[in-house]
Each structure stands twice: as C-alpha cells, then as structure tokens.
Write a protein that holds these residues in place. Structure first.
Motif, PDB file in Angstrom:
ATOM      1  N   ARG A  20       0.690  -1.306  -0.079  1.00  0.00           N
ATOM      2  CA  ARG A  20       0.023  -0.121  -0.106  1.00  0.00           C
ATOM      3  C   ARG A  20       0.823   1.273  -0.142  1.00  0.00           C
ATOM      4  N   LYS A  21       2.164   1.312  -0.789  1.00  0.00           N
ATOM      5  CA  LYS A  21       2.924   2.145  -0.723  1.00  0.00           C
ATOM      6  C   LYS A  21       2.198   3.597  -0.997  1.00  0.00           C
ATOM      7  N   ASN A  22       1.787   3.874  -2.200  1.00  0.00           N
ATOM      8  CA  ASN A  22       1.257   4.992  -2.587  1.00  0.00           C
ATOM      9  C   ASN A  22       0.488   5.556  -1.522  1.00  0.00           C
ATOM     10  N   ILE A  23      -0.289   4.965  -0.706  1.00  0.00           N
ATOM     11  CA  ILE A  23      -1.251   5.541   0.463  1.00  0.00           C
ATOM     12  C   ILE A  23      -0.592   5.484   1.947  1.00  0.00           C
ATOM     13  N   LYS A  24       0.653   4.940   2.076  1.00  0.00           N
ATOM     14  CA  LYS A  24       1.226   4.792   3.178  1.00  0.00           C
ATOM     15  C   LYS A  24       1.569   6.000   3.922  1.00  0.00           C
ATOM     16  N   VAL A  25       1.057   6.303   5.048  1.00  0.00           N
ATOM     17  CA  VAL A  25       1.106   7.589   5.798  1.00  0.00           C
ATOM     18  C   VAL A  25       2.418   8.139   5.981  1.00  0.00           C
ATOM     19  N   LYS A  29       0.295  12.346   6.396  1.00  0.00           N
ATOM     20  CA  LYS A  29      -0.627  12.395   5.269  1.00  0.00           C
ATOM     21  C   LYS A  29      -0.391  11.102   4.323  1.00  0.00           C
ATOM     22  N   PRO A  30      -1.143  10.673   3.554  1.00  0.00           N
ATOM     23  CA  PRO A  30      -0.803   9.723   2.434  1.00  0.00           C
ATOM     24  C   PRO A  30       0.271  10.153   1.564  1.00  0.00           C
ATOM     25  N   GLU A  56      -9.227   2.093  -3.044  1.00  0.00           N
ATOM     26  CA  GLU A  56      -8.960   2.970  -1.996  1.00  0.00           C
ATOM     27  C   GLU A  56      -7.945   4.217  -2.117  1.00  0.00           C
ATOM     28  N   ILE A  57      -7.024   4.035  -3.424  1.00  0.00           N
ATOM     29  CA  ILE A  57      -6.101   5.063  -3.593  1.00  0.00           C
ATOM     30  C   ILE A  57      -7.069   6.045  -4.353  1.00  0.00           C
ATOM     31  N   ILE A  60      -8.723   8.171  -1.824  1.00  0.00           N
ATOM     32  CA  ILE A  60      -7.925   9.199  -0.914  1.00  0.00           C
ATOM     33  C   ILE A  60      -7.477  10.363  -1.761  1.00  0.00           C
ATOM     34  N   TYR A  64      -8.229  14.581  -1.578  1.00  0.00           N
ATOM     35  CA  TYR A  64      -7.163  15.743  -1.567  1.00  0.00           C
ATOM     36  C   TYR A  64      -7.382  16.520  -2.758  1.00  0.00           C
TER      37      TYR A  64
END
Length: 225
Positions: A20-25, A29-30, A56-57, A60, A64
């Motif tokens: 989940r790298k692209n939305i890892k905090v 923030k992601p 999910e991506i 998110i 934003y």
C-alpha cells in the motif's frame, strides 16, 4: 497564451516492496497527497488526474482534490506493465492537451517550483521531451564488474582519477518529473529519446521512496525541516 498541460499521477494498487505504498502515511498524510498538493499549486498545469486501478487510492486522491476521470483497467496495472502504458491510456481518455507531465507519487520532496521550472524550461526550449535528473552520488568512473575475481572498470579510462573533484559530473534519473509534448509521446511511446533534455534537481528534493528504509529516512528529514 499558455499551453494546456495535463499532469498524470500514476498509482496502481499492487506494491511488493512496501505494501500500500502510494497511500502509506508519511508525516501525517498519505504519500500520494504530497504530490497532489504540489501539482495543484502549479501555474502551468491545467488539470491534474490520477491513473489508478485501486478504489482505496482513488478515494484518498479525491479527498485531496485530485481529479479521477477513469479507473485504470486491471490489465494495465500489472507488475510487468510498462510505465508508459498508463500515460498513453490516460491521454486516450483525456484529449486536447499540448503537454503531459508525469508525476510519480514516490517523490514527496519534489516541489511546485521544481515542477513549474521543469515545465517552463521544456516550453522555452521548445523541447519535445524533458526529464528530471540529479547529480549521482556514486560515480560510474569508480565502478567495476568482477570477472574471474579481477576488477574490470565499467568505463575504460586512460588514467584513473584518484580525487572525486577530478571526475566529470554525472547525472541519474530521479523519477520525479517527466514532461513531453503530447503528439511526440504518442509517436515515440517513451520519454527517453535522443532528443530528451534534462532538468537538474537538487539531491535534497530527489529522494525516491521505494523501500521501508526510504520511508524512515523521509520521516526523519521532514521532522528536521
């Protein structure tokens, strides 16, 4: 009149190195939010869109303020899918732009100044392609392969430089910014051609997150700033 510029943020769901790298905090923030926020500040980008196969991506990114005009087909979001495929697919869905900018979400330290200066340089130079680079920390002039236990230089030299100051400056792709004229990227299907120009970024802004350690380093650097 300013040309119409489409910015694409590619973010598929699968990530083996960091789940989940692209939305890892990252610092509250992601990860993808860092790129969305800088792109939205640009004075050149007409529209910023997300290309993703992951719900999910997508949600998110929308939170934003990123535009999500389509869902990337699963077959275009595999481990072995070339990165240019997402760009060409997005251009098919979003027509009417003169330039395209690819902004990978793994470059959280890339600033809007970097983005706009790169786009401006591309336009002013009337370049077909431009990619961001940074000075290499390790010089290939001091790199070797090993054959039968013997050192063999990657770059043959008449005389080996013993001081770093005597070495030529060399640069590496930092993965932060790719710019192209739309008609040319559709024709060549790559940002890297004999006509590609370079935009030099600082090492400080060039960190590319690929591992858990990269995340930890980024957290530390943001905490210091």
């Amino acid at each position: 009149m300013k040309p119409k510029v489409l910015a694409i943020i590619p973010a598929r769901g699968g990530s083996k190195g960091v789940p989940r790298k692209n939305i890892k905090v990252l610092a509250g923030k992601p990860l993808i939010a860092w790129t969305i926020e800088e792109a939205k500040k640009s004075k050149y980008i007409t529209r910023t869109i997300l290309s993703s196969d992951n719900e999910e991506i997508i949600q998110i990114a929308k939170e934003y303020g990123c535009d999500v005009p389509f869902v990337r087909p699963t077959e275009l979001a595999q481990d072995d899918t070339p990165g240019i495929t997402a760009v060409l697919h997005a251009l098919e869905q979003c027509e009417g732009y003169e330039y395209v900018v690819l902004l990978q979400p793994t470059s959280p330290f890339r600033t809007v100044e970097d983005i706009d200066n790169c786009i401006e340089y591309t336009i002013n130079q009337q370049a077909k392609f431009c990619v961001s680079v940074t000075e290499a920390e390790q010089s290939p002039y001091w790199m070797y392969t090993i054959e039968n236990g013997k050192m063999k230089p990657i770059i043959e030299q008449d005389k080996l430089a013993t001081r770093r100051q005597d070495l030529p400056n060399v640069y590496v792709l930092n993965g932060a910014i790719y710019v192209a004229r739309v008609e040319d990227i559709i024709e060549k299907k790559t940002f890297l051609t004999e006509e590609t120009t370079s935009f030099i970024m600082s090492n400080d802004n060039s960190l590319d997150i690929d591992t858990v350690l990269d995340f930890e380093i980024s957290e530390y650097l943001i905490g210091k700033s």
